[in-house]
Design an enzyme around this catalytic site. Structure first.
Site, PDB file in Angstrom:
ATOM      1  N   CYS A  92      58.290  30.838  81.395  1.00  0.00           N
ATOM      2  CA  CYS A  92      58.424  32.397  81.327  1.00  0.00           C
ATOM      3  C   CYS A  92      59.793  32.610  82.225  1.00  0.00           C
ATOM      4  O   CYS A  92      59.731  32.568  83.384  1.00  0.00           O
ATOM      5  CB  CYS A  92      57.208  33.111  81.829  1.00  0.00           C
ATOM      6  SG  CYS A  92      57.438  34.947  82.169  1.00  0.00           S
ATOM      7  N   HIS A 154      51.755  36.649  85.548  1.00  0.00           N
ATOM      8  CA  HIS A 154      52.208  36.296  84.099  1.00  0.00           C
ATOM      9  C   HIS A 154      51.316  37.217  83.148  1.00  0.00           C
ATOM     10  O   HIS A 154      51.641  37.747  82.196  1.00  0.00           O
ATOM     11  CB  HIS A 154      52.169  34.780  83.657  1.00  0.00           C
ATOM     12  CG  HIS A 154      52.938  34.856  82.536  1.00  0.00           C
ATOM     13  ND1 HIS A 154      54.083  35.026  82.115  1.00  0.00           N
ATOM     14  CD2 HIS A 154      52.228  34.341  81.250  1.00  0.00           C
ATOM     15  CE1 HIS A 154      54.088  34.618  80.646  1.00  0.00           C
ATOM     16  NE2 HIS A 154      52.946  34.306  80.201  1.00  0.00           N
ATOM     17  N   ASN A 194      57.666  48.836  76.272  1.00  0.00           N
ATOM     18  CA  ASN A 194      57.248  48.384  74.826  1.00  0.00           C
ATOM     19  C   ASN A 194      56.370  47.632  75.195  1.00  0.00           C
ATOM     20  O   ASN A 194      56.299  46.645  75.753  1.00  0.00           O
ATOM     21  CB  ASN A 194      58.187  47.736  74.012  1.00  0.00           C
ATOM     22  CG  ASN A 194      59.323  48.665  73.487  1.00  0.00           C
ATOM     23  OD1 ASN A 194      59.313  49.781  73.559  1.00  0.00           O
ATOM     24  ND2 ASN A 194      60.500  47.799  73.368  1.00  0.00           N
ATOM     25  N   HIS A 205      54.852  38.682  79.595  1.00  0.00           N
ATOM     26  CA  HIS A 205      54.800  39.085  81.124  1.00  0.00           C
ATOM     27  C   HIS A 205      55.184  40.566  81.468  1.00  0.00           C
ATOM     28  O   HIS A 205      55.833  41.193  80.742  1.00  0.00           O
ATOM     29  CB  HIS A 205      55.932  38.375  81.886  1.00  0.00           C
ATOM     30  CG  HIS A 205      55.900  38.388  83.323  1.00  0.00           C
ATOM     31  ND1 HIS A 205      55.552  37.219  84.068  1.00  0.00           N
ATOM     32  CD2 HIS A 205      56.013  39.468  84.468  1.00  0.00           C
ATOM     33  CE1 HIS A 205      55.712  37.715  85.345  1.00  0.00           C
ATOM     34  NE2 HIS A 205      55.785  38.932  85.607  1.00  0.00           N
ATOM     35  N   HIS A 207      56.271  43.915  81.738  1.00  0.00           N
ATOM     36  CA  HIS A 207      57.588  44.316  81.930  1.00  0.00           C
ATOM     37  C   HIS A 207      58.069  45.699  81.366  1.00  0.00           C
ATOM     38  O   HIS A 207      57.451  45.859  80.487  1.00  0.00           O
ATOM     39  CB  HIS A 207      58.781  43.204  81.786  1.00  0.00           C
ATOM     40  CG  HIS A 207      59.148  42.803  80.402  1.00  0.00           C
ATOM     41  ND1 HIS A 207      58.059  42.412  79.695  1.00  0.00           N
ATOM     42  CD2 HIS A 207      60.246  43.350  79.630  1.00  0.00           C
ATOM     43  CE1 HIS A 207      58.681  42.223  78.516  1.00  0.00           C
ATOM     44  NE2 HIS A 207      59.721  42.997  78.420  1.00  0.00           N
ATOM     45  N   GLN A 209      61.769  48.311  80.632  1.00  0.00           N
ATOM     46  CA  GLN A 209      63.356  48.147  80.642  1.00  0.00           C
ATOM     47  C   GLN A 209      63.998  49.438  81.063  1.00  0.00           C
ATOM     48  O   GLN A 209      63.121  50.616  80.977  1.00  0.00           O
ATOM     49  CB  GLN A 209      63.757  47.963  79.122  1.00  0.00           C
ATOM     50  CG  GLN A 209      63.007  46.672  78.446  1.00  0.00           C
ATOM     51  CD  GLN A 209      63.592  46.278  77.351  1.00  0.00           C
ATOM     52  OE1 GLN A 209      64.718  45.845  76.831  1.00  0.00           O
ATOM     53  NE2 GLN A 209      62.712  46.203  76.155  1.00  0.00           N
TER      54      GLN A 209
HETATM   55 ZN    ZN Z   1      55.755  35.487  83.350  1.00  0.00          ZN
END
Ligand code: ZN
Length: 397
Positions: A92, A154, A194, A205, A207, A209
């Site tokens: 990752c 993660h 998203n 993972h 996250h 943007q």
């Molecule tokens: Zn990760």
């Protein structure tokens, strides 16, 4: 007394990375996070970890082509075809670096991290677009694309973050909005998430943007034009978003939650099977304009909202969380009003809405749910999430 420590590092190919550390809360405040001094020490050591990957060239820049048929810009980013797609957990790029996996984040641990996307649709160069584009106009894809990693863990999602961590993400959004807004030629800064492989996520993972565009994107332009017209008609004394917020709170049938600084409702003419708008009570242009008390409540209410969304079905609901901020445009900005548009194509436990003929080709939405029924389900979901909130609070470090 809270203070978020922010520190900058540079990756092997020259991209910028920023560490945002959870707020240090004084012992007198009784909160988690340790002392300011401890946080400062922790924060200041992270930039010291160098990216141990071989220095490399940055990904080739894409281009922006002018679509004369619509007057819109299209980013042509063929280099993104080679981007990382759902890698296994031990490869990752958003996990902290280990000897086996030198990732995008050089430090061995972190709270929240923001860095320039390795496969950007826009950037790394910034600049002005031509004022009179026509068929055949092509320019480098000016702008900036950043990745915001919400946690070093993660697995999980934004909704499983603790409140302290969610507040740090809000701080990162605000700080990056301010910094990106100051870059030459940037007209719109767009933080978003998203969530869910069903809607095209390429990394599991948790996250989000941030895109910084050198033009006002089509949908933002439509919202901004409507906001400007209302503002002018009201002699500059009222805003469109503010008036809708008042109307929804008065009506009540689509309200989901109401706080001191923010409220959330399913809009009267919702376009998606699940759609909620989270709106500050005060007109503020963007996340950078929020004060400390507003950011604190935003972290709490946003978590509440996401947990309600996840309580609707036995499995996590895919969503797009889109921050509509005022364009950086002298004419449009005074009428602009920050708000979140949280939408999901999920219309049943095992069904997604696909944008087909009417929506994709005509932009004419057909919603198979009623906004009032969706609002009721989201209000009722509070009972289910109460246990979940207690269970997950503070679980993320
Ligand atoms: Zn990760």
């Amino acid at each position: 007394m809270r203070a978020h420590s922010i520190s900058q590092a540079t990756l092997a190919d020259g991209r910028e990375l920023y560490y945002f550390d959870d707020a240090a809360v004084d012992a007198a405040d009784g909160g988690p996070g340790g002392t300011d001094a401890a946080a400062q020490r922790l924060g200041s050591r992270r930039p010291g970890f160098a990216d141990r990957r071989a220095p490399g060239a940055r990904s080739a820049a894409g281009e922006l082509r002018f679509d004369a048929l619509t007057g819109e810009w299209v980013a042509i980013a063929a280099h993104r075809q080679s981007r990382t797609h759902l890698p296994p957990a031990d490869e990752c790029p958003l996990c902290p670096s280990t000897p086996e996996n030198p990732s995008e984040i050089p430090a061995p641990d972190y709270d929240v991290v923001v860095f320039e996307n390795r496969f950007p649709s826009l950037g790394p160069d910034v600049g002005q677009l031509p004022a009179q584009p026509a068929w055949g106009t092509s320019v480098p894809a000016y702008g900036r694309c950043e990745v915001v990693s919400f946690t070093q863990d993660h697995t999980g999602s934004f909704s499983s973050l603790g409140e302290v961590r969610a507040r740090t993400v809000v701080e990162a959004w605000a700080a990056r909005t301010a910094a990106l807004s100051a870059l030459p030629g940037i007209r719109q800064v767009f933080p978003f998430e998203n969530r869910g492989a069903q809607i095209g996520v390429t990394l599991h993972h948790p996250h989000g943007q941030i895109y910084a565009y050198p033009y006002v994107p089509p949908r933002a332009a439509v919202l901004a034009a409507a906001a400007r017209k209302y503002y002018d008609d009201a002699g500059g004394r009222d805003t469109l978003t503010g008036s809708l917020l008042r109307a929804e709170r008065t009506d009540g049938s689509r309200m989901v939650l109401e706080g001191r600084h923010f409220s959330a409702y399913v809009p009267f003419a919702a376009r998606w099977p699940l759609e909620v708008h989270l709106v500050p009570h005060r007109q503020v242009a963007d996340l950078a304009g929020l004060d400390g008390g507003e950011k604190d409540e935003l972290a709490r209410l946003y978590l509440d909202l996401l947990r309600r969304l996840d309580a609707l079905y036995p499995t996590p609901t895919p969503y797009i969380a889109a921050w509509q901020q005022a364009p950086l445009d002298k004419l449009l900005r005074p009428a602009g009003y920050l708000h979140l548009q949280l939408t999901s194509p999920r219309r049943a436990a095992d069904k997604l809405k696909y944008l087909a003929g009417s929506e994709a080709a005509m932009g004419a939405f057909i919603n198979d749910t009623t906004p009032e029924a969706v609002a009721e389900r989201l209000r009722d979901a509070a009972d289910t999430t109460a246990a979940g909130t207690t269970g997950t609070e503070g679980s993320t470090r």
